[in-house]
Design a protein around this motif. Structure first.
Motif, PDB file in Angstrom:
ATOM      1  N   LEU A   1     -20.823 -72.473  28.280  1.00 63.54           N
ATOM      2  CA  LEU A   1     -21.299 -71.896  29.314  1.00 63.54           C
ATOM      3  C   LEU A   1     -19.910 -72.243  30.153  1.00 63.54           C
ATOM      4  O   LEU A   1     -19.426 -73.187  30.403  1.00 63.54           O
ATOM      5  CB  LEU A   1     -22.062 -72.459  30.279  1.00 63.54           C
ATOM      6  CG  LEU A   1     -22.472 -72.042  31.846  1.00 63.54           C
ATOM      7  CD1 LEU A   1     -23.157 -70.793  31.653  1.00 63.54           C
ATOM      8  CD2 LEU A   1     -23.471 -73.159  32.395  1.00 63.54           C
ATOM      9  N   SER A   2     -19.211 -71.216  30.738  1.00 65.68           N
ATOM     10  CA  SER A   2     -17.749 -71.114  31.319  1.00 65.68           C
ATOM     11  C   SER A   2     -18.119 -71.709  32.992  1.00 65.68           C
ATOM     12  O   SER A   2     -19.084 -71.582  33.312  1.00 65.68           O
ATOM     13  CB  SER A   2     -16.968 -69.929  31.307  1.00 65.68           C
ATOM     14  OG  SER A   2     -17.557 -69.070  32.282  1.00 65.68           O
ATOM     15  N   LYS A   3     -16.836 -71.934  33.588  1.00 64.63           N
ATOM     16  CA  LYS A   3     -16.906 -72.576  34.930  1.00 64.63           C
ATOM     17  C   LYS A   3     -17.487 -71.536  35.808  1.00 64.63           C
ATOM     18  O   LYS A   3     -17.811 -71.674  36.875  1.00 64.63           O
ATOM     19  CB  LYS A   3     -15.397 -73.015  35.193  1.00 64.63           C
ATOM     20  CG  LYS A   3     -15.051 -74.195  34.732  1.00 64.63           C
ATOM     21  CD  LYS A   3     -13.681 -74.515  35.271  1.00 64.63           C
ATOM     22  CE  LYS A   3     -12.298 -73.895  34.886  1.00 64.63           C
ATOM     23  NZ  LYS A   3     -11.949 -73.935  33.307  1.00 64.63           N
TER      24      LYS A   3
ATOM     25  N   TRP B   1     -26.386 -72.513  27.734  1.00 64.94           N
ATOM     26  CA  TRP B   1     -26.305 -72.552  29.036  1.00 64.94           C
ATOM     27  C   TRP B   1     -27.256 -73.307  29.607  1.00 64.94           C
ATOM     28  O   TRP B   1     -27.386 -73.864  30.831  1.00 64.94           O
ATOM     29  CB  TRP B   1     -26.241 -71.303  29.828  1.00 64.94           C
ATOM     30  CG  TRP B   1     -27.535 -70.407  29.595  1.00 64.94           C
ATOM     31  CD1 TRP B   1     -27.719 -69.548  28.516  1.00 64.94           C
ATOM     32  CD2 TRP B   1     -28.602 -70.701  30.429  1.00 64.94           C
ATOM     33  NE1 TRP B   1     -29.114 -68.955  28.727  1.00 64.94           N
ATOM     34  CE2 TRP B   1     -29.532 -69.398  29.959  1.00 64.94           C
ATOM     35  CE3 TRP B   1     -29.073 -71.019  31.636  1.00 64.94           C
ATOM     36  CZ2 TRP B   1     -30.864 -69.143  30.465  1.00 64.94           C
ATOM     37  CZ3 TRP B   1     -30.342 -70.696  32.100  1.00 64.94           C
ATOM     38  CH2 TRP B   1     -31.174 -69.659  31.444  1.00 64.94           C
TER      39      TRP B   1
ATOM     40  N   GLU C   1     -17.740 -80.394  28.238  1.00 65.90           N
ATOM     41  CA  GLU C   1     -18.779 -81.416  28.355  1.00 65.90           C
ATOM     42  C   GLU C   1     -20.143 -81.165  27.933  1.00 65.90           C
ATOM     43  O   GLU C   1     -20.489 -79.736  27.985  1.00 65.90           O
ATOM     44  CB  GLU C   1     -18.687 -81.579  30.162  1.00 65.90           C
ATOM     45  CG  GLU C   1     -19.477 -82.637  30.613  1.00 65.90           C
ATOM     46  CD  GLU C   1     -19.613 -82.637  32.062  1.00 65.90           C
ATOM     47  OE1 GLU C   1     -18.518 -81.890  32.723  1.00 65.90           O
ATOM     48  OE2 GLU C   1     -20.278 -82.920  32.840  1.00 65.90           O
TER      49      GLU C   1
ATOM     50  N   LYS D   1     -20.956 -77.359  28.464  1.00 64.97           N
ATOM     51  CA  LYS D   1     -19.898 -76.528  29.231  1.00 64.97           C
ATOM     52  C   LYS D   1     -18.554 -76.393  28.620  1.00 64.97           C
ATOM     53  O   LYS D   1     -18.263 -77.163  27.561  1.00 64.97           O
ATOM     54  CB  LYS D   1     -19.665 -77.342  30.393  1.00 64.97           C
ATOM     55  CG  LYS D   1     -20.641 -77.388  31.577  1.00 64.97           C
ATOM     56  CD  LYS D   1     -20.285 -78.252  32.752  1.00 64.97           C
ATOM     57  CE  LYS D   1     -21.587 -77.978  33.777  1.00 64.97           C
ATOM     58  NZ  LYS D   1     -21.275 -78.976  34.785  1.00 64.97           N
ATOM     59  N   THR D   2     -17.918 -75.236  28.655  1.00 58.29           N
ATOM     60  CA  THR D   2     -16.435 -74.877  28.094  1.00 58.29           C
ATOM     61  C   THR D   2     -15.358 -74.399  28.968  1.00 58.29           C
ATOM     62  O   THR D   2     -16.155 -74.192  30.238  1.00 58.29           O
ATOM     63  CB  THR D   2     -17.031 -73.690  27.016  1.00 58.29           C
ATOM     64  OG1 THR D   2     -17.086 -72.525  27.759  1.00 58.29           O
ATOM     65  CG2 THR D   2     -18.050 -74.038  25.974  1.00 58.29           C
TER      66      THR D   2
ATOM     67  N   PRO E   1     -26.663 -78.037  30.023  1.00 58.51           N
ATOM     68  CA  PRO E   1     -25.709 -76.934  29.468  1.00 58.51           C
ATOM     69  C   PRO E   1     -24.585 -77.681  28.626  1.00 58.51           C
ATOM     70  O   PRO E   1     -24.263 -78.823  28.721  1.00 58.51           O
ATOM     71  CB  PRO E   1     -24.988 -76.172  30.487  1.00 58.51           C
ATOM     72  CG  PRO E   1     -24.811 -77.509  31.714  1.00 58.51           C
ATOM     73  CD  PRO E   1     -25.915 -78.382  31.471  1.00 58.51           C
TER      74      PRO E   1
ATOM     75  N   ASN F   1     -19.937 -69.822  35.179  1.00 62.46           N
ATOM     76  CA  ASN F   1     -21.517 -69.640  35.082  1.00 62.46           C
ATOM     77  C   ASN F   1     -21.655 -68.188  33.968  1.00 62.46           C
ATOM     78  O   ASN F   1     -22.529 -67.486  34.164  1.00 62.46           O
ATOM     79  CB  ASN F   1     -22.086 -69.140  36.128  1.00 62.46           C
ATOM     80  CG  ASN F   1     -23.277 -70.147  36.394  1.00 62.46           C
ATOM     81  OD1 ASN F   1     -23.154 -71.228  35.612  1.00 62.46           O
ATOM     82  ND2 ASN F   1     -24.048 -70.005  37.302  1.00 62.46           N
TER      83      ASN F   1
END
Ligand code: ASP
Ligand code: MG
Length: 405
Positions: free
Chosen positions: A139-141, A98, A115, A103-104, A101, A143
Motif C-alpha cells: 500500500l503506497s502513501k 492493504w 513498514e 506499507k511501501t 497494512p 493509499n
C-alpha cells in the motif's frame, strides 16, 4: 512453540489440487505445534496473463492501475488457501496487503516495503489460527495498491518472517533446493545442504532463479533463516544461512552460467576523465544492464579500448544508443560479438584460499576453451567464453573443484 512462515510459489499453488496439497502441509506443521503464517503467489502463469490483458487495453498504461490488476492473482489464491485450510478443520483467515497494512514507497510495479504492521497476524496466530497473506502486494502513501516487482512474493514472506522474528521462512517451489550446478547439464551436480546469503545472490542472479534477489538481501539484513524446498516431495531442501553457520567453507560451492551474453568493444576511446561516465550514463538511462567491464592500458597515453558485456537481448539497443552518442563519447569503432556465455564459480571459501583462479584457467586451457573477458569479486570468478563450450566448461570445472560426487 516455533513460528514458521511458509511461502508457496506459483507452481506450488497452480490449481485447486496443488492448493489443497499445500494446505495439508501447512496443517501438518500446525498440528506439530507451530504458529503458522502462509504467503501465497498467484497461480503459475496468471501474473503473465494479467500483464497481457493490461497491454491489450493500453500500451502505455497507468502503473497504478497496472498494480491493481497484477495484485489480483495473489488475492484469489489467499482466499482459496484460507478456505482450503478451513476445510481441514483449522481456523484460518486472509489479509490483503492493504489490510495489514504492508506499507511501501510509491514506485508502482516495483515498490519497496517501508513498514509492516503484523499486530493483527500476531494476535490471530497466538490464538491458534493460521494467517494467510497474499504475496507481492503493498500500500503506497497515496493509499493505493502497489506490487513489489516480479517474484515479489518471496519478499513478502521474508519481510513478514523478519517482522515476526519467525524461526524460519520456508520457500516452497518446483525445485528441491540449490544445486552445485544445473543438474540438467552436469548430471553429477548435487544439492547443497546449506548456502550463504552471499553465495545464493551470486548464484541466483545468474540463472539459478530460485529466490528473488531483493528477498535474499532482506533475509541477510534481518537474519531470517530461509529454506528452499520442493512443494512436491518431502526431502530436505537447501538452507540459506549466514557465513558463520558454515564451518567447513567450500572453496567453490557452486558454478552458475548464463548464455545469451554479448560483448561490445569501443576502440580508441579517449583516455581522459569523464569518458566512462559518457559511455555508461546513456546506457543506464536506456535501461541497458552492463555487467563485466574491462578497460585496457593505454599504449600511447591518448586512447584505449574499452570492453563490456550486456545481455544479447539488449545488444542492438546498446549499439544504437552508443552510435548516436559516438561523437560526444569520442571513439573510432564499435565492435560487437554475441553467442557468448558467462561461467561463474562462486564460494565464500575463496576469500581465504589461493589458487582458485589458477585451477579455473588451467581447466579451461586443457579443454582448449578461449577466455574472452575475466572479472572477479571477493567470492566469485567469472569468465566469458563462446556459448558452444558452455556444457564442456561446466562439466570440466565441476570436476576440477571436486564437486562431482
Ligand atoms: N505473481 C508474482 C510474479 O509472478 C509474484 C510472485 O509470484 O512472486 O512475479
Ligand atoms: Mg518466485
Amino acid at each position: 512453540m516455533s513460528c514458521i512462515v511458509q511461502k508457496f510459489g506459483g507452481t506450488s499453488v497452480a490449481d485447486i489440487d496443488c492448493i489443497k496439497m499445500a494446505a495439508k502441509r501447512v496443517v501438518a506443521a500446525y498440528n506439530s505445534g507451530n504458529q503458522m503464517v502462509v504467503v501465497v503467489s498467484a497461480m503459475a502463469g496468471v501474473t503473465n496473463n494479467l500483464i497481457e490483458l493490461t497491454e491489450q487495453v493500453n500500451g502505455i498504461f497507468d502503473v497504478r492501475e497496472y498494480d491493481v490488476i497484477l495484485s489480483s492473482g495473489e488475492q484469489t489464491n489467499a482466499g482459496l488457501m484460507a478456505l482450503a485450510i478451513q476445510d481441514l478443520g483449522i481456523q484460518a483467515r486472509s489479509w490483503l496487503g492493504w489490510q495489514l497494512p504492508i506499507k511501501t514507497d510509491s514506485k508502482y510495479g516495483r515498490a519497496r516495503i517501508t513498514e509492516i504492521d503484523i499486530s493483527q497476524i500476531k494476535k490471530r496466530i497466538e490464538n491458534n489460527e493460521v494467517a494467510v497473506v497474499p504475496g507481492f502486494q503493498g500500500l503506497s502513501k497515496e493509499n493505493r495498491i502497489t506490487t513489489l516487482g516480479r517474484g515479489g512474493s518471496d519478499l513478502t514472506a521474508v519481510a513478514i518472517a523478519g517482522a515476526l522474528s519467525a524461526d524460519r521462512c520456508e520457500i516452497y517451489t518446483d525445485v528441491d533446493g540449490i544445486y552445485t550446478c544445473d543438474p540438467r547439464i552436469v548430471s553429477k551436480a548435487k544439492k547443497l545442504e546449506k548456502v550463504t546469503y552471499e553465495e545464493i545472490l551470486e548464484l541466483a542472479s545468474q540463472g539459478a532463479r530460485v529466490l528473488q534477489a531483493r528477498s535474499v538481501e532482506l533475509a541477510k539484513n534481518y537474519g531470517v533463516r530461509v529454506e528452499v524446498k520442493s512443494a512436491f516431495t518431502d526431502t530436505p531442501g537447501t538452507q540459506v544461512v549466514s557465513e558463520d553457520e558454515i564451518l567447513e567453507k567450500e572453496v567453490v560451492s557452486g558454478i552458475s552460467y548464463s548464455s545469451d551474453e554479448a560483448k561490445i568493444t569501443l576502440r580508441r576511446v579517449k583516455d581522459q576523465p569523464g569518458v566512462a561516465a559518457r559511455i555508461f550514463g546513456p546506457l543506464a538511462d536506456a535501461s541497458v544492464n552492463v555487467d563485466m567491464i574491462v578497460q585496457n592500458v593505454s599504449e600511447d597515453g591518448k586512447t584505449t579500448d574499452l570492453t563490456f558485456t550486456v545481455t544479447a537481448k539488449d545488444l542492438n539497443h546498446a549499439k544504437e544508443v552508443l552510435s548516436e552518442k559516438k561523437s560526444k563519447i569520442g571513439f573510432d569503432e564499435l565492435v560487437s560479438d554475441s553467442n557468448l556465455s558467462k561461467i561463474s564459480i562462486v564460494g565464500v571459501g575463496m576469500r581465504s584460499n589461493t589458487g582458485v583462479a589458477k585451477t579455473m584457467f588451467n581447466t579451461l586451457a586443457k579443454k582448449n576453451i578461449n577466455i574472452k573477458v575475466i572479472s572477479t569479486s571477493e567470492i566469485k570468478i567469472s569468465v566469458l567464453i563462446d556459448t558452444e563450450y558452455t556444457e564442456l566448461a561446466l562439466r570440466a570445472l565441476h570436476s576440477a573443484y571436486g564437486l562431482d560426487q
